[in-house]
Enzyme design. Structure first.
Site, PDB file in Angstrom:
ATOM      1  N   CYS A 125       0.819  -1.210   0.000  1.00 45.08           N
ATOM      2  CA  CYS A 125       0.000   0.000   0.000  1.00 45.08           C
ATOM      3  C   CYS A 125       0.854   1.262   0.000  1.00 45.08           C
ATOM      4  CB  CYS A 125      -0.957  -0.008   1.191  1.00 45.08           C
ATOM      5  SG  CYS A 125      -0.146  -0.322   2.776  1.00 45.08           S
TER       6      CYS A 125
ATOM      7  N   HIS B 249      -1.345   0.490   7.412  1.00 46.43           N
ATOM      8  CA  HIS B 249      -1.855   0.597   6.045  1.00 46.43           C
ATOM      9  C   HIS B 249      -1.765   2.044   5.594  1.00 46.43           C
ATOM     10  CE1 HIS B 249      -4.183  -0.475   2.551  1.00 46.43           C
ATOM     11  NE2 HIS B 249      -5.122   0.402   2.834  1.00 46.43           N
TER      12      HIS B 249
END
Length: 828
Positions: free
Chosen positions: A340, A790
């Protein structure tokens, strides 16, 4: 029966067909020039000579360019399988017991439980004309049949690259055995440690939690102080600084089976001590009688990650029905396993016109010129640009109930190429997005010689003014940077009362073994202006070797910007080292403005009446006393170059490891920091340098002149790998060797008095203009540290803020710009 044209193509081309060998990589999952796959409408064409996969848009040009005309065509269809409903989801939620992703007991990173049947159809396709032949055609030469069998049997190159990156799992509990485990020195000081009732033994300290026992002398001291002022009082690490005793065990985490948290100061990491039971027994600790009373670092990290729901909800705008976005520039990226950080950075970069101009307009040129598209950075950047900006792959995923989840693109080749050889970015581990941004900038620099570097739009000049407090004389230096790091002053929070009350409620809940509701979370609110003010404030340098007074004194440092780039990247310094040596993130709210004016950062250069410090001699003066090789060794263990260590010890007056290390940190930007030292105490040095001929030839083959290659090897002791890195970090200096007219003295690190003047010369690639900017994108991190969590990004697209969450793309409704990490501003 084959027609005449097919027979002619086979006769002319079958001798070029090969069967893949052990060393061949077979790219049968994805086109090397685009993101077409066997599941694309036109399928994938695999060349039976190069074993490259090619999409329909590229196969004809490839055939014309190479003459390879025989391909295996793969077309894959999938059918959804209806499975009986077994679990209605009302069962207990699986408890997370391990700091890991993709392993038993860890965080679940699996995709939705959707099942498909896949069916592959194969055929031989001949070009030109796209003549299709069935594999059962008896007129196909055996050489072609064998080649196809080899292609189908071979593991795809994509899967091999995935395996090299640790197959998609991340395990934060894996620790290495310390190099000190087998030979740890333990003092015979007669100390015996009781099984409980410990407290910090430092004078005046009453800490009874977060205690660490040094395994060499048995002293019990508290851990490090956290960035917000909580935690310990740094007594354990201060003890290490004095003694260099390498290992410490966290008391309260010792279990009867001999496990515990052990930290290595030298290795700067949590480690395993293979002789821990023996080392504890030396101080009278019987592990069988021990009871675990404190959470381990792993348990604390798991708890922190599970309690980040409010941050995750805000940044992903969870609970809202967001409007899906798709089309050119609105294409999602598949998460390849903790990728990510990559997805967020490239989404932002390809919003910048400089990157579009380079890699969209020149894409066909790079393709035509490249003999190895898989290993060609420019080709893979062009492929990524086309995939993101064309809109071709911005289609809703069939296997998702989420309306904003796309098929998107999977940047396997790009990730593998850019991360190749890097100890972190070649793995599946989570990474710091800012570090990846800088890594990508460095890679771009390497592949932009003779071409426009799009990353130059972020490049600016920082001016450092250092004033000797003893003589009041000054030194101006300049350096190129690609981002502006802003500190976060926690004491500037405007809601201190509310935050302190929240912290009190949290402690009370902890004592009662309960947790507060996520809606009750209160974050310190830090004004952006306070971050900016902290950046411009005076910084004290201590110790500082003054060339004016010829001794170690203190100095004042002031930092300003000598130029303002077209696009400014601002990093909020949220990541820090928390208590107990664990990487932590400051959970704060900084309301970043949509528009900013950074006039306060404008550098002015040397002022009238200021006197410059005398230049340091190019060769350090011979010290009055011999260099302390023990201190040199200690510095080398920290990872510094031997020449830098000796230089630091000499120029800091043999004042000890701490002062020498501080000297190194102050001079990290010095171009000669790691250069050989030509004095007796630095060891023998040859009067004339003799370059390694193989290394010299390798660097010249990259397009550099022999003089440039020689200088790089001389600066790095003939180490080829370091020499290449040295070249790219000294590109401006080397360009001056080629054409000195392109750069004047303004390109040197030393300011020439008129550095702030618009007429003064600056290093190549520098843009300058108004210090007024408008926010155009920001990258956000959710999680407790840069090692986990994330990333998502928000990008302004045609007046609408778009949220990119890997393969999910939607219009943002409540812009969480106060929780970002990297902010990208465009000049107004």
């Amino acid at each position: 029966m084959m027609d005449v044209e097919a027979i002619k193509i086979l006769q002319d081309g079958f001798h070029r067909v090969r069967t893949p060998g052990i060393a061949d990589r077979v790219w049968k999952d994805e086109c090397v020039y685009s993101f077409d796959t066997p599941e694309s409408e036109e399928g994938l064409f695999v060349c039976l000579r190069s074993f490259w996969g090619l999409g329909r848009d590229h196969v004809e040009q490839y055939q014309k360019r190479t003459g390879n005309s025989i391909f295996l065509h793969i077309r894959r269809t999938k059918t959804k399988v209806e499975t009986p409903h077994i679990n209605n989801g009302d069962g207990p939620e699986k408890k997370v017991t391990r700091l890991a992703i993709g392993v038993e007991g860890g965080f679940d990173a699996s995709k939705p439980d959707v099942h498909y049947d896949y069916k592959d159809e194969y055929a031989v396709v001949l070009l030109p004309g796209f003549i299709r032949l069935a594999l059962s055609n008896e007129q196909l030469p055996k050489q072609i049949i064998d080649s196809i069998a080899g292609v189908l049997a071979a593991e795809s190159a994509t899967k091999l690259a995935e395996a090299e990156a640790l197959a998609g799992t991340w395990d934060g509990e894996v620790r290495q055995i310390s190099k000190h485990s087998d030979n740890l020195q333990q003092l015979e000081n007669g100390k015996k440690v009781p099984p409980k009732g410990w407290r910090c033994e430092a004078e005046g300290c009453r800490k009874t939690e977060n205690l660490w026992m040094n395994l060499t002398d048995g002293i019990i001291l508290c851990g490090r102080k956290y960035a917000d002022g909580s935690g310990g009082n740094n007594h354990a690490v201060e003890h290490y600084d004095k003694t260099k005793y390498p290992l410490a065990v966290k008391l309260g985490t010792i279990t009867p089976d001999g496990k515990a948290d052990v930290y290595s100061y030298v290795e700067d990491d949590m480690v395993l001590d293979s002789n821990l039971v023996h080392h504890l027994a030396h101080f009278g600790i019987n592990v069988a009688q021990m009871e675990k009373t404190e959470r381990t670092m792993i348990e604390m990290e798991i708890d922190l990650n599970q309690r980040n729901y409010s941050e995750i909800s805000a940044l992903t705008e969870a609970g809202r029905k967001l409007r899906p976005l798709c089309g050119p520039g609105l294409t999602g990226l598949t998460n390849l396993g903790n990728s990510c950080y990559l997805n967020s950075i490239v989404q932002v970069l390809f919003t910048v016109p400089n990157f579009q101009d380079r890699f969209i307009k020149n894409g066909s040129i790079y393709i035509d010129a490249s003999p190895d598209p898989v290993g060609d950075f420019n080709v893979q950047m062009s492929k990524l640009a086309q995939g993101l900006l064309s809109g071709k792959y911005a289609m809703k995923a069939e296997d998702s109930e989420d309306s904003d989840r796309q098929v998107g693109i999977s940047p396997h080749m790009f990730k593998h190429l850019v991360g190749r050889g890097h100890p972190e970015f070649s793995t599946k581990k989570q990474q710091d997005a800012q570090e990846y941004f800088l890594h990508l900038v460095n890679v771009l620099e390497r592949h932009s010689r003779g071409d426009v570097n799009p990353a130059d739009c972020f490049k600016f000049i920082v001016e450092d003014k250092v004033q000797c407090d003893a003589s009041k004389q000054v030194k101006y230096t300049q350096r190129a940077e690609f981002f502006l790091p802003l500190p976060i002053p926690m004491d500037s929070a405007i809601n201190k009362t509310e935050f302190e009350a929240y912290e009190k409620r949290k402690e009370e809940a902890k004592a009662q073994k309960t947790t507060l509701a996520q809606d009750d979370i209160v974050r310190p609110i830090i004004p952006f202006e306070a971050c900016l003010q902290t950046f411009v404030e005076r910084e004290t340098l201590e110790p500082f070797y003054s060339t004016a007074v010829q001794r170690v004194v203190t100095a004042s440092k002031f930092t300003r910007l000598a130029s303002f780039p077209d696009y400014l990247v601002i990093q909020l310094k949220k990541f820090t080292m928390g208590q107990d040596w664990t990487p932590q993130k400051l959970d704060v709210s900084v309301d970043m403005p949509l528009e900013i004016d950074l006039s306060v950062l404008k550098a002015k250069g040397i002022q009238q009446g200021e006197v410059e410090l005398p230049e340091e001699p190019s060769v350090p003066p011979k010290p009055k006393v011999a260099v302390d090789e023990t201190v040199v060794s200690q510095l080398m263990e920290m990872g510094f170059h031997p020449n830098a260590c000796r230089r630091a010890v000499m120029l800091s007056g043999n004042a000890g490891a701490e002062i020498a290390m501080n000297w190194i940190m102050q001079h990290m930007e010095d171009p000669d920091l790691n250069d050989p030292i030509n004095c007796d105490d630095a060891g023998p040095q040859s009067g004339s340098f003799l370059a390694n001929p193989d290394a010299l030839a390798s660097i010249v083959s990259m397009g550099f002149t022999p003089a440039q290659a020689l200088k790089a090897l001389q600066a790095t002791d003939n180490n080829l790998e370091r020499a290449v890195d040295w070249i790219f970090s000294h590109a401006e200096q080397l360009d001056a060797m080629v054409d000195n007219a392109n750069l004047s003295s303004g390109s040197n690190s030393q300011s020439q008095g008129a550095s702030s003047s618009s007429n003064s010369s600056k290093p190549t690639g520098i843009t300058d203009g108004s210090p007024k900017y408008k926010l155009m994108a920001f990258v956000s991190h959710m999680g407790s540290s840069s090692m986990v969590g994330h990333y998502v990004c928000h990008v302004l697209k045609d007046g609408t803020w778009a949220l990119f969450n890997d393969s999910r793309v939607a219009a943002s409704e409540t812009l969480p710009k106060d929780l970002g990490y990297l902010y990208f501003y465009k000049r107004v």
